[in-house]
Design an enzyme around this catalytic site. Structure first.
Site, mmCIF file in Angstrom:
data_model
loop_
_atom_site.group_PDB
_atom_site.id
_atom_site.type_symbol
_atom_site.label_atom_id
_atom_site.label_comp_id
_atom_site.label_asym_id
_atom_site.label_seq_id
_atom_site.Cartn_x
_atom_site.Cartn_y
_atom_site.Cartn_z
ATOM 1 N N ASP A 232 0.867 -1.166 0.000
ATOM 2 C CA ASP A 232 0.000 0.000 0.000
ATOM 3 C C ASP A 232 0.917 1.233 0.000
ATOM 4 O OD1 ASP A 232 -2.446 1.579 0.448
ATOM 5 O OD2 ASP A 232 -1.601 1.879 2.451
ATOM 6 N N ASP B 133 -0.104 5.215 0.716
ATOM 7 C CA ASP B 133 -0.357 6.220 1.754
ATOM 8 C C ASP B 133 -0.492 5.568 3.123
ATOM 9 O OD1 ASP B 133 -1.493 8.962 0.170
ATOM 10 O OD2 ASP B 133 -1.640 7.085 -0.930
ATOM 11 N N ASP C 71 -1.674 -0.835 5.914
ATOM 12 C CA ASP C 71 -1.821 -0.108 7.177
ATOM 13 C C ASP C 71 -3.251 0.015 7.663
ATOM 14 O OD1 ASP C 71 -2.635 1.721 5.109
ATOM 15 O OD2 ASP C 71 -2.368 3.364 6.520
#
Length: 228
Positions: free
Chosen positions: A14, A16, A176
Site C-alpha cells: 500500500d 499512503d 496499514d
C-alpha cells in the site's frame, strides 16, 4: 541479510500510510478546499484518519465532518479540484516512513518482485513515487483506475502481483488499514500490517498475519510468512 533469497517472491505495498507519510500534503489540500468553500479546517489528526480510501472518500468524509455532506455530483467536482491542487504539492512535506527505503533495497536485492497496490489514483501514485525517487524499486504501480476494482476487491491485489511478474502462491501485501487486511484475506494472501499508518480501526484488532512497528522488522516477517 546478504544471503537472503526471495527470488520469485511478490511483495505488494500500500502507498499512503504504509510506504509514505502523505498525510501532511493530503490534509493540507483537503483544508484548502474546505476553506475555499467557506468551511473551517479539520484538525490534522482527524483528517489523517480519513485517508485510506482515496481522494473522493477523503473529500466526502471531510465535508461530512465539517457539517456539509455532499451529493454525488458535487463530490465529483470537488474531487477533481482536490486532485489538481494536490498534484501541485504532492511531495512538499510527504516523506517515506523511517526504514522504508532500506527495506525496499534489501527486498529488491534479494530478488523479490515489488509492486504498489493503492487506492490512490495511478497518476497521483506515479507522481508521488517519482518525486521521492522511489519508482525504481517497483515493477508495477497499480491504482484503483488500473485494476478491475479497487481494494478491498482481491482483483486489485492480484493484478498488482501479476503485473510485477509474481505469483499468488508466493506473495504478500504490506498495508496499514482495514482495507488492506480485508484485501489480502479476500485474496488468500498473507498480510503484514504496520502500526504507524492511517486507520480508523487499530490494525492489531484486525488479525493481520504479522504486525510491525518499524520497517526494520519487515524482512524477518516476509521471510517467515513466505516460508510457511
Amino acid at each position: 541479510m546478504h544471503d537472503l533469497d526471495l527470488t520469485g517472491a511478490a511483495i505488494a505495498f500500500d502507498l499512503d500510510g504504509t510506504l509514505v507519510d502523505t498525510a501532511p500534503d493530503l490534509v493540507a489540500t483537503l483544508n484548502l478546499i474546505l476553506e475555499q468553500e467557506g468551511l473551517p479546517p479539520l484538525p490534522y489528526d482527524d483528517g489523517r484518519r480519513m485517508i485510506s480510501h482515496g481522494a473522493k472518500a477523503l473529500i466526502v468524509k471531510g465535508f461530512t465532518a465539517a457539517g456539509r455532506p455532499l451529493d454525488a455530483l458535487r463530490a465529483e467536482t470537488l474531487t477533481d479540484r482536490f486532485v489538481a491542487h494536490y498534484l501541485d504539492r504532492i511531495a512538499d512535506e510527504s516523506r517515506p516512513f523511517p526504514g522504508a527505503v532500506d527495506a525496499l533495497e534489501i527486498l529488491k536485492a534479494a530478488g523479490a518482485r515489488l509492486s504498489v497496490c493503492t487506492n490512490k489514483r495511478t497518476r497521483l501514485s506515479e507522481a508521488l513515487l517519482s518525486a521521492l525517487d522511489l519508482t525504481r524499486y517497483f515493477e508495477a504501480i497499480v491504482g484503483p483506475d488500473s485494476a478491475p476494482a479497487p481494494k478491498p476487491d482481491p482483483r486489485h491485489l492480484l493484478t498488482a502481483i501479476e503485473r510485477s511478474g509474481g505469483r499468488r502462491s508466493r506473495a504478500l501485501l504490506v498495508g496499514d488499514s482495514e482495507t488492506d487486511i480485508s484485501t489480502a484475506k479476500n485474496a488468500g494472501i498473507p498480510v503484514v500490517a504496520v502500526t504507524f499508518g492511517y486507520t480508523e480501526v487499530p490494525c492489531a484488532d484486525l488479525n493481520p498475519d504479522a504486525l510491525i512497528d518499524h520497517f526494520g522488522d519487515l524482512t524477518a516477517e516476509v521471510t517467515r510468512l513466505l516460508s510457511r
